[in-house]
Design an enzyme around this catalytic site. Sequence first.
Site, PDB file in Angstrom:
ATOM      1  N   ASP A 535       0.836  -1.192   0.000  1.00 41.50           N
ATOM      2  CA  ASP A 535       0.000   0.000   0.000  1.00 41.50           C
ATOM      3  C   ASP A 535       0.873   1.246   0.000  1.00 41.50           C
ATOM      4  OD1 ASP A 535      -2.543   1.467   0.328  1.00 41.50           O
ATOM      5  OD2 ASP A 535      -1.698   1.951   2.296  1.00 41.50           O
ATOM      6  N   HIS A 538       4.990   4.031  -3.163  1.00 43.58           N
ATOM      7  CA  HIS A 538       5.879   5.124  -3.539  1.00 43.58           C
ATOM      8  C   HIS A 538       6.207   6.041  -2.369  1.00 43.58           C
ATOM      9  CE1 HIS A 538       1.653   6.121  -4.367  1.00 43.58           C
ATOM     10  NE2 HIS A 538       1.941   7.287  -3.843  1.00 43.58           N
ATOM     11  N   ASP A 636      -9.733   2.219  -5.264  1.00 40.18           N
ATOM     12  CA  ASP A 636      -9.549   3.650  -5.016  1.00 40.18           C
ATOM     13  C   ASP A 636     -10.256   4.523  -6.048  1.00 40.18           C
ATOM     14  OD1 ASP A 636      -7.931   3.390  -2.725  1.00 40.18           O
ATOM     15  OD2 ASP A 636      -6.154   3.016  -3.962  1.00 40.18           O
TER      16      ASP A 636
END
Length: 1471
Positions: A535, A538, A636
């Site tokens: 999750d 980045h 999302d």
Amino acid sequence: MDTNSDAGEVLELPLSDGLNTEGALHRLRAGDLLRFTLHHSLVGQHSNLLLETNHPPAADAAFSRSAWRRLGFTSAHPLDCFDACADLLICQAGCFDFRLLRPAVGGEEAATQAAVAVGSFVVEPQLPLSVPLEGLKVQTYLAKSLGPLSGWLPRLSVAAACGYNMIHFTPLQELGYSHSAYSLRDQLKPNPAFAADWPQISALIERLQTELGLLSMADLVFNHTANDSPWIAEHPECAYNLVNTPHLRPAYLVDRAIVHWSECIARGDYKADGLGDKVSTEEHLEKAKQKLRAILEGLNISDFYLCHVDNLVAEFSAYLVSGHCPTTGQLESLAPELLLLQPDPAYRRHGCRVRMDLAAKYHYLPVRHLPASVDRAAASLRQHLDYLNAERAKEIAVHISAAVDNAIAGARYRFVNPDGELLGRVTADTPMVWNYFLHQWPDIPLSSCERQVLDSPDRAVRVMAHNGWVMNDDPMRNFAEQPDCNIFLRRELIVWGDSVKLRYGRGPDDCPYLWQRMAEYTESTARVFHAVRLDNCHSTPLHVAQHMLDRARAVRPDLYVTGELFTGSERLDNIFISRLGISSCIREALSAWSPFELGRQVYKYGGPPVGDLQRERSHPICSAVSRALLFDATHDNPSPVEARSAHNLLPASALVAMAACATGSNRGYDELVPHHIHVVQETRLYQTVQQVEKEPAVTKGKHLLNELHAHLAAEGFEEQFVDQVTDSVVAVTRHNPASHQSVILIAHTAFSAPTADSRPHVPSLPISGSIGEVIFELTFSQTPAKFVRDPSVINGLTGCSIEARERLPLEKSQLVAFGDGRLHFKHLPPGAVVAIRVLLDKPSELACLALKKSLLSCKSPESGVSLEDAVSGLNAHHLSYLLFRCAAEEGGGIYNVPSFGDLVYCGLHRLGRLMREVNLRKDLGHPVCGNLRQGDWLPNYVLGRIERCGFAPKLAAWLSEYLKAMRQVPRYLIPSYFGSAVIRIHDALLARARSVLLPACPAASRLLFCLSLGSLQFVGDPPDSALPPLAPALADQLPRLSIAAGFPHFAAGLFRNWGRDTFISLRGLLLLTGRWDDARSVLLAYAGALRHGLIPNLCGGGVGARYNCRDAVWYWLHCVCEFVAMAPSGASVLADPVLRLFPTDDAQPVFDCVQPLHQVMQEALQRHADGIDFVERNAGPQLDSHMRPEGFRVTAGLSWPFVVGGSRWNCGTWMDKMGGSERAGNRGVPATPRHGCAVELTGLCAAVVDRLAKLPRSAYPYEGVKHGGRLVSWADWAADLAKQFEPRFWLLESGHYRDRWLPDVDPADDPEGRQLRPNFLVAMVTAPFLFSAERARAALELTERRLLGPLGMRTLDPADPAYRGRYDNSDDSGDFSVAGGFSYHNGPEWLWPVGYYLRARLAFSEPPSDQVGHVQAVLARCQAAMEASDWHSLPELTNRDGEPCPHSCQAQAWSMATMFEAACDLRNLKL
């Protein structure tokens, strides 16, 4: 060296000095062999380098990132080691590192070693159930919507019913108070709502695999934990709090001010000013902004970044008085901006400081009395500090202004923006914006926060920063750790107010509890699940994620890892992938803003293009494109029904299913849920499979798409092509390169809801082959119906249906028809999808099978002739024709590829290398591939040349049979099949060339072999470039060949055959390759043109020869001596008959005078002893338009014992540039006349007479030459040269040898003779007995420092006033020194002298191994130059510092020849 692999690919990774693969993606599979080779910058150093990797030696060996093991470089030859390599057999999945180290002096421990090259590589996992990575079909489930574990199986069975093979679970752990799926209260406990423990959950996961064929994936959340996590309260050091991260203290006060501001609005404190608790307009926001700005101004946030001027000035005065006054006076050179405010480590108000020592150096200026000096310095510092405070206050004001703007922007989205949340009223539960810090004392007012929280360590440690993400931020930076980041102060964080950001520090020692807890969480997840999703990958610190995944792979070695990587940079993505071993990156099809962009995504994240060339098993490793897990919609994303239209769900999902990569979807997509299933707000459960199957068409449609996706992956349909048919219709082709079946799916997208009359025209599609079946056709229909949200289960739209028809014969299709080689559309409404299977017709199918068999076996399709047999009888002359020959040699007719250019060679060498490059890059868009798809011109050209030559009938038959079969296949496959055939033929010809040119060195390095190819490149028999005829007795015995000086300028005609170039090249091109008859032919042909005791400069067939060089005859004589020494029974050549064209100087050409070669040689030597003096025939402009009349006079002779000759007005050696610019005034002026005694001619003369002295008189029946009225023996001549050479040529003060010696001229009056040029190297190699070893080594050292360039040898010392490093023959300036290319030999870097330099280095090194590494390094640079050259050769010269010279030959015979000589000397060196 690790055990070789028989199954996988062999991937070559060259290691260069300074290599860091960061940003590249090197992807391998278990069973591959990673072969580390050395870049030319490191060749020769492998014995002094240490290659290490942390990849384990066996599949069952434990992995530790810090456990390095060494890999040994091996080479077939200790000196010819240019192919040295180290092999690593890949046996474990994960991410691994390598490093190349150079041991430091005094030890070999890693800490004392310098890293030469570093890098990483990723090894892909192997999934259970034999699921290929590109065949994954993932469906996401919000775990909290599954309910108790007892009800999971009916809900999860929907995934199996829809054809998925992996379920992605959002976190199954206990959730925090917000019930967000990603805000975990306890990472080690399952969600209590499941009413199950981990063993029970694990058992169900096992059932999913065994009973339903479903693998499982779970999230790993490393960045944050829920605010109400009990363990974070017990271990506040695991968060970014105001004690361990004090630079957040000012941001915390700003945050409390914003909370106070929101509370004031909610209470109605600003109603009198027109701002109530309902915020809905820009006017409301503007008033709110004014209020917030006033609150923040009252906090004086800038104080935390300023200094206390009075205190610092007092401290400074005390510092000076205590004896720290500088003694050197004021330091004027110290710029005032260097005396900066240093932040207070505790971030207290006015706590900043400056360095007192710098302040003293800058502000203290001593005067007579110390107190006065101190006072003056203190006043100066005060002024400076006031300035620094003012500037810093301005900076902070900008940050506070940004904080206000960002707070208002957040409020705008929540309350005003029509596309935002439109929350209406401001309340405690719906504040203006969310707070950035966890604050646990709501009763402490803003006015008391600083005193009661900031100044209270017990409370400050419990103020913790929330997590979130920063738009367009650097993912390599931790936004909470950097004091100068100011993300929190400026309010640039999109905050997740229910979660605390976790603080790992630099390693486990910084926060042991957190590292141990999260490692346990990771391992427990890996034990249960086959895959993990990182999750917010980045934003995860790389070292944290890497450590955790290493722990996970220790539990499950073939763990599949995917993650969100929204870095916006392919390079940054690759860093994360390589460091973490990410198997695929999550990509969102819903981000495509148009059908065209969606098609582009499918193409980008898919496999190689249709018709791709067949990759060789062994090839260089290339940076790969990251694998994708392409979702039609993620959890999302908003619902595609809202973002696009219900009609678009099916075509969008169909296009995703056709991508040659892993695919995914979110539960609810297939059920047409028209709203976002919110990870925080959703409380309902998913429907069971029984409930979903009430609308069977929905699951049936998705099942067909997923079934197709799995089939394409499992059956090897790896190639793909995307065609944008119309603005809304996209066609995707998946192709199987083995069977050449194709599946084409056409989808009519509907990014917006179609109207009732939406029936756009869809043009027909060309189809190569026949349609085997309509796999399925799907159409979508929707009856308007109001959506009613079910209160207990997540339901979708009603009134929608999908009509699915599958396995149809073409005639029963309702959507398509086929005719005239095109697919026609009867009716393709928006939302429709059709998939067809395309088969090759029978002749094409049989042809493809024959071609594949032929490529695999290298045998012709019909007769079964092997390529090895087809080329077995070819000799060097044949190979030269088949591989090389430039346009001028061929008389034109070279193949031109439109939009690319000529292939350089008519033979296969350039085409073979080009097709290999296209293959490596997978570049089917290359012009040569386009040309092949358009027609058979290139195959016919190649076959025609082979057929016309007449000496390769088997090869012609092999290719003819192959092309006959190839013409039966569709045009899009031609580049693949023809390119592969060309590579096979090229390889066979090169293998034959190796056996012909290097029969005694079958394991010679690639460098040695490539240099030996010069023998084929430059030796040939163009019809208009013949040498003088041979004697009749030999005319039918010896081949008629000549050596081209260079390409493209000196390939054919008059300018092909240069005597000097020929005999500088002959030893390397013909003698070292064992081409004895060819060398004999050339030696005898030139002997026939001897005139005036000279060998011609330009040969012109002998009849048109020009005798204006003094050196060609000496290179010729030396080559004869070399032939005698090297060839079997070499002395017999001395008796060979020579057909003398000019028995006397004034004779016209005759063709009946035959003399033995030794007589011709003796004539040349005696003529020099007698003296040579003549004027060239036809002297004048018609012969040389640039030369002055006096330049046509040629003289040569002896100034005992040295060979002398020439004049100021001509140039008789290789440095022969004659000025030609009237404008610059250099017309008729030789740039480098070198008259007198040229050093290289002295060496050649000495070498020749020394050899003749040692020959038996039966072979060479002459004792010497007559000179000065006496017979001087060869031995005496050689002895005199040895005695007088160094006294004449050694320059003691300069440390090098003269370039020339002028008899009867004081050496001090000959500055040109004292110039440092590389010509003495020829003498050093040919006549080493002339040189003292010590002086020779000193001169060679100086040559390396001053003359050796990156590739060539500078022709003049750069320190010389005459040095000009660039050659431009078109220069029309008025500069005498460069106009018209006058600088040709006054600086530009020629390659052929480098060969002599390297040979001299080896000959004079002491011990013999001393210069081996240096020689290898220089030769390796040549290898790199050849590989980079279209000609696959070495150029004539380069400009200054290796800059390419466009005015010179790009391939030069003597460059290749002398480098080959050096490489052979190296290989044969006796250590």
